[in-house]
Write a protein that holds these residues in place. Structure first.
Motif, PDB file in Angstrom:
ATOM      1  N   ARG A  99       0.854  -1.187   0.000  1.00  0.00           N
ATOM      2  CA  ARG A  99       0.000   0.000   0.000  1.00  0.00           C
ATOM      3  C   ARG A  99       0.892   1.240   0.000  1.00  0.00           C
ATOM      4  N   PRO A 100       0.446   2.329  -0.650  1.00  0.00           N
ATOM      5  CA  PRO A 100       1.273   3.538  -0.704  1.00  0.00           C
ATOM      6  C   PRO A 100       1.710   4.050   0.666  1.00  0.00           C
ATOM      7  N   ILE A 101       0.855   3.979   1.670  1.00  0.00           N
ATOM      8  CA  ILE A 101       1.197   4.515   2.984  1.00  0.00           C
ATOM      9  C   ILE A 101       2.387   3.775   3.597  1.00  0.00           C
ATOM     10  N   PHE A 102       2.480   2.461   3.383  1.00  0.00           N
ATOM     11  CA  PHE A 102       3.581   1.677   3.941  1.00  0.00           C
ATOM     12  C   PHE A 102       4.849   1.825   3.093  1.00  0.00           C
ATOM     13  N   ALA A 103       4.685   1.882   1.777  1.00  0.00           N
ATOM     14  CA  ALA A 103       5.839   2.097   0.904  1.00  0.00           C
ATOM     15  C   ALA A 103       6.450   3.474   1.168  1.00  0.00           C
ATOM     16  N   ALA A 104       5.604   4.476   1.402  1.00  0.00           N
ATOM     17  CA  ALA A 104       6.091   5.832   1.676  1.00  0.00           C
ATOM     18  C   ALA A 104       6.919   5.864   2.948  1.00  0.00           C
ATOM     19  N   ARG A 105       6.454   5.155   3.983  1.00  0.00           N
ATOM     20  CA  ARG A 105       7.186   5.146   5.243  1.00  0.00           C
ATOM     21  C   ARG A 105       8.556   4.504   5.086  1.00  0.00           C
ATOM     22  N   GLU A 106       8.610   3.386   4.347  1.00  0.00           N
ATOM     23  CA  GLU A 106       9.886   2.697   4.121  1.00  0.00           C
ATOM     24  C   GLU A 106      10.857   3.597   3.356  1.00  0.00           C
ATOM     25  N   LEU A 107      10.331   4.309   2.365  1.00  0.00           N
ATOM     26  CA  LEU A 107      11.151   5.216   1.566  1.00  0.00           C
ATOM     27  C   LEU A 107      11.675   6.366   2.427  1.00  0.00           C
ATOM     28  N   TYR A 108      10.813   6.920   3.271  1.00  0.00           N
ATOM     29  CA  TYR A 108      11.195   8.048   4.131  1.00  0.00           C
ATOM     30  C   TYR A 108      12.321   7.641   5.084  1.00  0.00           C
ATOM     31  N   GLU A 109      12.194   6.486   5.699  1.00  0.00           N
ATOM     32  CA  GLU A 109      13.233   6.020   6.637  1.00  0.00           C
ATOM     33  C   GLU A 109      14.557   5.801   5.907  1.00  0.00           C
ATOM     34  N   ALA A 110      14.494   5.273   4.694  1.00  0.00           N
ATOM     35  CA  ALA A 110      15.712   5.058   3.917  1.00  0.00           C
ATOM     36  C   ALA A 110      16.356   6.392   3.545  1.00  0.00           C
ATOM     37  N   GLY A 111      15.517   7.407   3.219  1.00  0.00           N
ATOM     38  CA  GLY A 111      16.043   8.725   2.890  1.00  0.00           C
ATOM     39  C   GLY A 111      16.746   9.377   4.067  1.00  0.00           C
ATOM     40  N   LEU A 112      16.148   9.260   5.264  1.00  0.00           N
ATOM     41  CA  LEU A 112      16.777   9.806   6.465  1.00  0.00           C
ATOM     42  C   LEU A 112      18.117   9.127   6.736  1.00  0.00           C
ATOM     43  N   LYS A 113      18.126   7.807   6.613  1.00  0.00           N
ATOM     44  CA  LYS A 113      19.349   7.050   6.884  1.00  0.00           C
ATOM     45  C   LYS A 113      20.476   7.487   5.964  1.00  0.00           C
ATOM     46  N   GLN A 114      20.160   7.659   4.681  1.00  0.00           N
ATOM     47  CA  GLN A 114      21.189   8.052   3.723  1.00  0.00           C
ATOM     48  C   GLN A 114      21.689   9.474   3.992  1.00  0.00           C
ATOM     49  N   ALA A 115      20.812  10.327   4.554  1.00  0.00           N
ATOM     50  CA  ALA A 115      21.192  11.708   4.853  1.00  0.00           C
ATOM     51  C   ALA A 115      21.888  11.836   6.208  1.00  0.00           C
ATOM     52  N   GLY A 116      22.052  10.713   6.919  1.00  0.00           N
ATOM     53  CA  GLY A 116      22.715  10.746   8.224  1.00  0.00           C
ATOM     54  C   GLY A 116      21.837  11.291   9.328  1.00  0.00           C
ATOM     55  N   LEU A 117      20.515  11.163   9.164  1.00  0.00           N
ATOM     56  CA  LEU A 117      19.563  11.670  10.146  1.00  0.00           C
ATOM     57  C   LEU A 117      18.852  10.505  10.830  1.00  0.00           C
ATOM     58  N   ALA A 118      18.374  10.764  12.047  1.00  0.00           N
ATOM     59  CA  ALA A 118      17.661   9.737  12.803  1.00  0.00           C
ATOM     60  C   ALA A 118      16.481  10.369  13.520  1.00  0.00           C
TER      61      ALA A 118
END
Length: 279
Positions: A99-118
Motif C-alpha cells: 500500500r502507498p502509505i507503507f511504501a512511503a514510510r519505508e522510503l522516508y526512513e531510507a532517505g533519512l538514513k542516507q542523509a545521516g539523520l535519525a
C-alpha cells in the motif's frame, strides 16, 4: 508550580552530541515526568497467537487484489516514486505491491538514513536515564483502543481500500524538498533559536498519513476518530494534574507542536496559565 517542557526536534543528525546539563538539572529538581501522549492498542493476544498473526499482518500491508503501486497511484506520483526509490531503496521489487502509505514510510526512513539523520536515539535515552536516576514519577498519557477478534480485524483491514495517495505525495514532497531544511531545523534547535524554528517551513507528512488510517470505516467502527485532538486532550489533562500536584514537573513534546498557534501551549494559556517562552 512549574511545568518545564522540552521541545524535541526530529529528525536530528545521528552523530550529534547533545549538551544536556540544563535539562538534567530540571529533571533532578522535579517530582514527575510527563512523556508524549501515545496510542495503546489492546488486542488481548498472547505471544504465540501474536506470532501466528504475523503472516496476516504482512498481508494487510499489501494492496487488496494484489494491485501494484503503478495500478493505484496517479502517473505523476508513480514516476516520482521510481526516481526516489532508485535513489534510496535500490531495486527492491517486493515493495511494488505494498500500500502507498507503507511504501512511503519505508522510503522516508531510507532517505533519512542516507542523509545521516535519525528520528530517535539522541534525546530520549539521556532524558530516560536522568528520570530513572532521580526516581521521578512517570506519566504517559494514553489513548486506548480495544481490538476484538484481531485475526478478523486484520482480514477486514487487508480488504479495505485506503485513500492514501495524499500521504504518499506528502512523503515524496518532504524527501524532495525538505532534507536540507531538516538539517537547518536541527541546527536551530541545537542552539535554541526559536525565531529560526518559527521561520523555517515545516511539512509534517505524519499527520496526513495518520489521518488516512483514522478516517476509514475500519477505524470508525472501532471508535478510532479524532486521534490527534484526543491525544492532546489526554496530555493537557496530565499537565494540569501535575501542575496542581507538583512544585516542578518535566515534560517533552515535539517543538513543532509547541510552536503551533493552536497547540497545547496556547490551550494552557487560554485556561489561565502563565506561559514563558525560552529567552
Amino acid at each position: 508550580h512549574v511545568l518545564y517542557i522540552l521541545g524535541t526536534q526530529s529528525p536530528l543528525p545521528k552523530k550529534m552530541t547533545w549538551l544536556s546539563h540544563d535539562v538534567e538539572q530540571v529533571i533532578a529538581s522535579s517530582q514527575e515526568a510527563i512523556k508524549p501522549p501515545r496510542v495503546k492498542v489492546d488486542a488481548d493476544i498472547g505471544i504465540i497467537r501474536g506470532a501466528l498473526l504475523i503472516p496476516s499482518m504482512l498481508k494487510a500491508r499489501r494492496n487488496p487484489d494484489d494491485r501494484t503501486l503503478r495500478d493505484v497511484l496517479p502517473a505523476d506520483l508513480y514516476a516520482r516514486w521510481q526516481v526516489l526509490k532508485a535513489r534510496y531503496l535500490g531495486r527492491d521489487q517486493g515493495m511494488e505491491k505494498w500500500r502507498p502509505i507503507f511504501a512511503a514510510r519505508e522510503l522516508y526512513e531510507a532517505g533519512l538514513k542516507q542523509a545521516g539523520l535519525a528520528e530517535s536515539g539522541i534525546v530520549s535515552p539521556v532524558v530516560d536515564k536522568a528520570i530513572k536516576q532521580h526516581g521521578l514519577k512517570v506519566t504517559t498519557p494514553l489513548l486506548s483502543f480495544k481490538v476484538e477478534q484481531p485475526r478478523q480485524a486484520l482480514r477486514e483491514f487487508a480488504g479495505t481500500q485506503l485513500d492514501d495517495s495524499a500521504c504518499f505525495r506528502a512523503t515524496l514532497d518532504r524527501l524532495e524538498n525538505d532534507l536540507p531544511l531538516m538539517t537547518a531545523r536541527a541546527n536551530a534547535w541545537a542552539i535554541g533559536d526559536i525565531p529560526a524554528l518559527r521561520a523555517l517551513p515545516y511539512g509534517d507528512q505524519n499527520r496526513t498519513c495518520a489521518q488516512v488510517l483514522t478516517e476509514t470505516e475500519f477505524a470508525r467502527k472501532r471508535g478510532i476518530a479524532n486521534v490527534g485532538a484526543a491525544l492532546e486532550a489526554e496530555w493537557l489533562g496530565a499537565a494540569e494534574n501535575a501542575l496542581r500536584t507538583n512544585a516542578s514537573t518535566f515534560a517533552t513534546l515535539p517543538i513543532s507542536d509547541l510552536l503551533r498557534s493552536d497547540g497545547p501551549l496556547a490551550k494552557l494559556q487560554a485556561r489561565g496559565y502563565l506561559v514563558e517562552a525560552p529567552e
